[in-house]
Design a protein around this motif. Structure first.
Motif, PDB file in Angstrom:
ATOM      1  N   ARG A  63      18.616  -2.622  70.437  1.00 26.76           N
ATOM      2  CA  ARG A  63      19.059  -3.637  71.391  1.00 26.76           C
ATOM      3  C   ARG A  63      18.246  -4.918  71.281  1.00 26.76           C
ATOM      4  N   THR A  64      17.448  -5.028  70.231  1.00 25.68           N
ATOM      5  CA  THR A  64      16.596  -6.206  70.088  1.00 25.68           C
ATOM      6  C   THR A  64      17.354  -7.412  69.560  1.00 25.68           C
ATOM      7  N   ARG A  65      18.457  -7.173  68.861  1.00 18.21           N
ATOM      8  CA  ARG A  65      19.203  -8.293  68.278  1.00 18.21           C
ATOM      9  C   ARG A  65      19.987  -9.037  69.344  1.00 18.21           C
ATOM     10  N   ARG A  66      20.121 -10.313  69.132  1.00 18.73           N
ATOM     11  CA  ARG A  66      20.867 -11.137  70.078  1.00 18.73           C
ATOM     12  C   ARG A  66      22.001 -11.838  69.344  1.00 18.73           C
ATOM     13  N   ASP A  67      22.651 -12.753  70.021  1.00 18.72           N
ATOM     14  CA  ASP A  67      23.846 -13.426  69.497  1.00 18.72           C
ATOM     15  C   ASP A  67      23.584 -14.061  68.138  1.00 18.72           C
ATOM     16  N   ASN A  68      24.430 -13.708  67.161  1.00 18.09           N
ATOM     17  CA  ASN A  68      24.315 -14.260  65.809  1.00 18.09           C
ATOM     18  C   ASN A  68      25.232 -15.449  65.597  1.00 18.09           C
ATOM     19  N   GLY A  69      25.760 -15.963  66.687  1.00 17.36           N
ATOM     20  CA  GLY A  69      26.708 -17.064  66.601  1.00 17.36           C
ATOM     21  C   GLY A  69      28.142 -16.604  66.777  1.00 17.36           C
ATOM     22  N   HIS A  70      28.347 -15.282  66.723  1.00 13.89           N
ATOM     23  CA  HIS A  70      29.690 -14.726  66.881  1.00 13.89           C
ATOM     24  C   HIS A  70      29.773 -13.778  68.080  1.00 13.89           C
ATOM     25  N   GLY A  71      28.679 -13.702  68.839  1.00 12.81           N
ATOM     26  CA  GLY A  71      28.685 -12.901  70.044  1.00 12.81           C
ATOM     27  C   GLY A  71      28.159 -11.490  69.834  1.00 12.81           C
ATOM     28  N   MET A  72      27.895 -10.809  70.945  1.00 17.43           N
ATOM     29  CA  MET A  72      27.446  -9.421  70.940  1.00 17.43           C
ATOM     30  C   MET A  72      28.530  -8.555  71.568  1.00 17.43           C
ATOM     31  N   ILE A  73      28.558  -7.285  71.151  1.00 19.68           N
ATOM     32  CA  ILE A  73      29.500  -6.315  71.696  1.00 19.68           C
ATOM     33  C   ILE A  73      28.709  -5.150  72.275  1.00 19.68           C
ATOM     34  N   THR A  74      29.105  -4.701  73.452  1.00 16.37           N
ATOM     35  CA  THR A  74      28.536  -3.501  74.055  1.00 16.37           C
ATOM     36  C   THR A  74      29.641  -2.474  74.204  1.00 16.37           C
ATOM     37  N   GLU A  86      32.285  -8.073  75.719  1.00 15.63           N
ATOM     38  CA  GLU A  86      31.522  -9.094  75.018  1.00 15.63           C
ATOM     39  C   GLU A  86      30.241  -9.361  75.790  1.00 15.63           C
ATOM     40  N   GLY A  87      29.121  -9.327  75.084  1.00 14.31           N
ATOM     41  CA  GLY A  87      27.845  -9.594  75.720  1.00 14.31           C
ATOM     42  C   GLY A  87      26.852  -8.468  75.519  1.00 14.31           C
ATOM     43  N   HIS A  88      25.645  -8.693  75.995  1.00 19.70           N
ATOM     44  CA  HIS A  88      24.509  -7.761  75.866  1.00 19.70           C
ATOM     45  C   HIS A  88      24.174  -7.222  77.253  1.00 19.70           C
ATOM     46  N   PRO A  89      23.777  -5.947  77.378  1.00 18.85           N
ATOM     47  CA  PRO A  89      23.431  -5.396  78.700  1.00 18.85           C
ATOM     48  C   PRO A  89      22.339  -6.150  79.426  1.00 18.85           C
ATOM     49  N   ASP A  90      21.519  -6.902  78.695  1.00 23.19           N
ATOM     50  CA  ASP A  90      20.468  -7.689  79.339  1.00 23.19           C
ATOM     51  C   ASP A  90      20.976  -9.040  79.844  1.00 23.19           C
ATOM     52  N   ASP A  91      22.184  -9.420  79.452  1.00 22.09           N
ATOM     53  CA  ASP A  91      22.760 -10.657  79.993  1.00 22.09           C
ATOM     54  C   ASP A  91      22.998 -10.452  81.484  1.00 22.09           C
ATOM     55  N   PRO A  92      22.621 -11.394  82.328  1.00 20.50           N
ATOM     56  CA  PRO A  92      22.757 -11.210  83.782  1.00 20.50           C
ATOM     57  C   PRO A  92      24.167 -10.807  84.215  1.00 20.50           C
ATOM     58  N   LEU A 137      27.014   3.408  74.157  1.00 19.10           N
ATOM     59  CA  LEU A 137      26.997   3.950  72.798  1.00 19.10           C
ATOM     60  C   LEU A 137      26.386   3.007  71.786  1.00 19.10           C
ATOM     61  N   GLY A 138      26.392   1.720  72.089  1.00 17.47           N
ATOM     62  CA  GLY A 138      25.825   0.780  71.132  1.00 17.47           C
ATOM     63  C   GLY A 138      25.907  -0.654  71.593  1.00 17.47           C
ATOM     64  N   VAL A 139      24.946  -1.439  71.148  1.00 11.65           N
ATOM     65  CA  VAL A 139      24.908  -2.879  71.390  1.00 11.65           C
ATOM     66  C   VAL A 139      24.694  -3.525  70.035  1.00 11.65           C
ATOM     67  N   TYR A 140      25.630  -4.344  69.585  1.00 14.63           N
ATOM     68  CA  TYR A 140      25.602  -4.811  68.194  1.00 14.63           C
ATOM     69  C   TYR A 140      26.288  -6.165  68.056  1.00 14.63           C
ATOM     70  N   PRO A 141      25.957  -6.906  67.011  1.00  9.41           N
ATOM     71  CA  PRO A 141      26.588  -8.210  66.800  1.00  9.41           C
ATOM     72  C   PRO A 141      28.053  -8.050  66.431  1.00  9.41           C
ATOM     73  N   ALA A 142      28.879  -8.911  66.962  1.00  9.23           N
ATOM     74  CA  ALA A 142      30.284  -8.926  66.548  1.00  9.23           C
ATOM     75  C   ALA A 142      30.356  -9.330  65.077  1.00  9.23           C
ATOM     76  N   ALA A 143      31.198  -8.648  64.330  1.00  6.78           N
ATOM     77  CA  ALA A 143      31.339  -8.973  62.903  1.00  6.78           C
ATOM     78  C   ALA A 143      31.916 -10.369  62.735  1.00  6.78           C
ATOM     79  N   ILE A 144      31.449 -11.047  61.708  1.00  4.11           N
ATOM     80  CA  ILE A 144      31.938 -12.401  61.426  1.00  4.11           C
ATOM     81  C   ILE A 144      33.444 -12.389  61.248  1.00  4.11           C
ATOM     82  N   THR A 145      33.968 -11.312  60.657  1.00  2.16           N
ATOM     83  CA  THR A 145      35.412 -11.239  60.367  1.00  2.16           C
ATOM     84  C   THR A 145      36.231 -10.805  61.570  1.00  2.16           C
ATOM     85  N   ARG A 146      35.592 -10.458  62.696  1.00  4.44           N
ATOM     86  CA  ARG A 146      36.328  -9.954  63.861  1.00  4.44           C
ATOM     87  C   ARG A 146      37.445 -10.889  64.291  1.00  4.44           C
TER      88      ARG A 146
END
Length: 280
Positions: free
Chosen positions: A183-194, A243-249, A268-277
């Motif tokens: 869960r250390t990764r943050r938005d890569n410019g394409h958003g995060m998915i939880t 869309e977003g990270h569990p640490d986002d308010p 189950l997981g917190v991960y960057p949205a794929a560029i191709t999404r």
């Protein structure tokens, strides 16, 4: 040390292609079943698992959502593979030679137009890559396989026709899973998915109330699917993605409200949205 990523199917399967695209530096390890893929990672024989979850043409992959909560693995990435279907045959064969084409049950209808136009009968095989292997082994010019170009390369087959699928947006989404979450990764410019699963409490309008927190906090829910638990009609579990990270308010508040109306919640997981999404 060789790092491995496990997938279900034979070499040349679309899951193998997903491994090659998403983790080209890793050795792709074929497994017979999805359960074997998960066990291979849990026992340390592979570092990652590549699991298909849905396809734009035939929907979600059966049983995967049931397996995820009990797998003991965590989603760390997603990957998308454009499913290009090709007619593969033994060297020296021509399109006019082919009378039968073998592939997985779900692939055959996707090439119905091409097969009909060329008078080719579709034949069911347990796996598209297996079909390619068997066509190569038999060496019959009248038999072909419907599979990936990767399968053709592996089994020494010629591509007689490329991209013969009826729909030009056929895409499979995969989840890459690992024993440890990240869960250390943050938005890569394409958003995060939880991604998470939950069961609502047995009270009136529980699902409606549980979903309200996402709406009032402006959190976009991109997926919500239900399925029965243990074959019981009264125990419905939901798989969801936001869309977003569990640490986002906003996400934190929405999940807190969800917990109030549920008796089970598992992220189950917190991960960057794929560029191709957004382009598939």
């Amino acid at each position: 040390m060789t790092h491995r990523i496990a997938f279900q199917g034979e070499p040349g399967a679309y899951s193998h292609e997903a491994c090659r695209d998403a983790r080209p530096e890793m050795e792709a390890l074929p497994c017979t079943t999805f359960e074997e893929v998960i066990d291979t990672v849990k026992t340390g024989k592979a570092e990652l698992a590549m699991l298909p979850v849905e396809n734009t043409t035939y929907g979600r992959v059966a049983d995967i959502h049931r397996m995820l909560p009990q797998s003991g693995l965590h989603i760390i990435d997603e990957a998308f593979v454009r499913v290009h279907i090709n007619l593969l045959a033994v060297p020296g064969a021509s399109l006019s030679d082919v009378k039968e084409a073998y592939s997985h049950l779900v692939l055959l209808p996707q090439c119905a137009t091409f097969l009909k136009e060329h008078g080719i009968r579709g034949r069911v095989s347990p796996d598209n890559a297996r079909a390619a292997r068997e066509v190569s082994e038999v060496g019959d010019k009248t038999a072909a396989a419907l599979a990936s170009e990767l399968a053709g390369d592996i089994y020494g087959l010629d591509v007689l026709a490329r991209h013969i699928e009826d729909f030009d947006n056929n895409t499979t989404r995969f989840l890459i899973m690992a024993p440890e979450e990240n869960r250390t990764r943050r938005d890569n410019g394409h958003g995060m998915i939880t991604s998470f699963v939950f069961q609502v409490r047995n009270i009136p309008a529980a699902l409606y109330k549980a979903m309200g927190g996402f709406a009032t906090n402006g959190v976009n829910m991109t997926k919500l699917e239900s399925y029965m638990v243990d074959g019981r009609f009264t125990a419905t579990q939901f798989y969801a993605e936001v869309e977003g990270h569990p640490d986002d308010p906003a996400v934190m508040r929405a999940l807190d409200e969800l917990r109030y109306f549920t008796n089970y919640l598992d992220i189950l997981g917190v991960y960057p949205a794929a560029i191709t999404r957004h382009y598939e």
